[in-house]
Scaffold this active site. Structure first.
Site, PDB file in Angstrom:
ATOM      1  N   CYS A 273       0.826  -1.161  -0.007  1.00  0.00           N
ATOM      2  CA  CYS A 273      -0.052   0.068   0.051  1.00  0.00           C
ATOM      3  C   CYS A 273       0.782   1.215  -0.009  1.00  0.00           C
ATOM      4  CB  CYS A 273      -0.661   0.100   1.204  1.00  0.00           C
ATOM      5  SG  CYS A 273      -2.082   1.446   1.230  1.00  0.00           S
TER       6      CYS A 273
ATOM      7  N   CYS B 109      -3.326   6.901  -5.040  1.00  0.00           N
ATOM      8  CA  CYS B 109      -3.135   5.459  -4.981  1.00  0.00           C
ATOM      9  C   CYS B 109      -1.420   5.217  -5.431  1.00  0.00           C
ATOM     10  CB  CYS B 109      -4.049   4.802  -5.875  1.00  0.00           C
ATOM     11  SG  CYS B 109      -4.010   2.765  -5.525  1.00  0.00           S
TER      12      CYS B 109
END
Length: 311
Positions: free
Chosen positions: A88, A237
């Protein structure tokens, strides 16, 4: 009553909840081994931390762990409302910011272990974090699928630490006012991929959908990323930007070390660049996180929703 200390932050609007005390003992081994142990034996803890009534669908959780290699700074496992993430990017920026807040690290380069490989995070004295992500690549270009209500669409399959299907939404601008429309669009695309058995390398599930188009503010691109669990990424992201950089590099549209300004649907921005490593690229993603809570979660076994509302 069990107390779990968490530090919350957001990176470009996307929250990260870092568990710093009270996590289950996952033993030793690689982050991949410990992730499997977490999934098999302690999934209720994941749900308690990030799901309602304590969390929300958009919350991404992280657990700080001792590294497998003592020369590295820490290990980290990431999870969300429905499961686990290999890597992530926004979360790593959040984790590094939280570690600095706790006095565990100072400005400099720090190696972190994740289930999909080690990453290097560089914290500047001003608080910016650059994440040198795992090697990324485009797996397939121009893949076609038939999407309900949309017809035939084409996209690229790419790895950036998670599996992405990237679709060009031009000439439409991705606006926050239309977020329900884009959520529905991305969900239909993901359903079509599953129905037609379109997958990543080694039959891996493609669980992130990335739509991209022009930026209204002058960035190189604006994106909308639908994550597993039907929440959209408020940040640009990090792993999605890594996948985008891999596609740009494969097409010869972005030179090594050139800056790519990736904007999210809420207007936050990451700066990305890459270098070739063999036939893959090593993306670097730069952003900033802000700590916004230092709290204790209370787990009361008498509470019927102690372990979260699961789905």
């Amino acid at each position: 009553m069990t107390r779990v200390r968490v530090i919350d932050s957001h990176t470009g609007g996307e929250p990260t909840r870092v568990v710093v005390e009270g996590a289950p003992d996952l033993g030793r081994g690689t982050m991949s081994d410990r992730l499997n142990r977490f999934r098999e034996d302690y999934d209720h803890f994941r749900s308690a931390v990030v799901n309602e009534p304590r969390g929300s669908d958009v919350m991404v959780g992280a657990v700080l762990l001792p590294p497998d290699n003592p020369e590295n700074r820490a290990g980290v496992l990431y999870f969300n409302n429905v499961g686990y993430l290999g890597m992530c990017g926004h979360g790593t920026i959040g984790v590094v910011t939280v570690m600095n807040y706790l006095g565990l690290i100072e400005a400099g380069r720090h190696m972190l272990e994740t289930p999909v490989g080690a990453v290097i995070a560089t914290l500047t004295p001003t608080g910016e974090v650059t994440v040198e992500n795992v090697p990324s690549y485009r797996y397939r270009k121009g893949v076609e699928c038939n999407v309900d209500g949309l017809g035939l669409i084409r996209g690229d399959i790419a790895w950036g630490g998670n599996w992405f299907f990237l679709v060009d939404a031009q000439p439409e601008i991705l606006r926050i006012e239309d977020v329900e429309h884009w959520t529905n669009t991305a969900a239909r695309i993901r359903e079509a991929l599953h129905r037609e058995n379109i997958r990543g390398e080694n039959n891996a599930e493609i669980d992130h959908i990335e739509l991209f188009g022009p930026s209204p503010t002058g960035a190189d691109s604006r994106n909308f990323v639908l994550c597993p669990g039907m929440a959209y990424d408020r940040s640009p992201c990090g792993t999605g930007t890594s996948a985008k950089l891999a596609c740009l590099a494969a097409d010869g549209k972005l030179a090594e070390d050139a800056i790519w300004r990736q904007e999210s649907i809420v207007g936050s921005e990451f700066q990305g660049s890459y270098r070739w490593e063999g036939d893959r690229v090593r993306p670097s993603i730069t952003g900033r996180a802000y700590v916004n809570a230092d709290a204790s979660l209370l787990l009361d076994s008498r509470d019927p929703f102690c372990w979260g509302i699961r789905r």
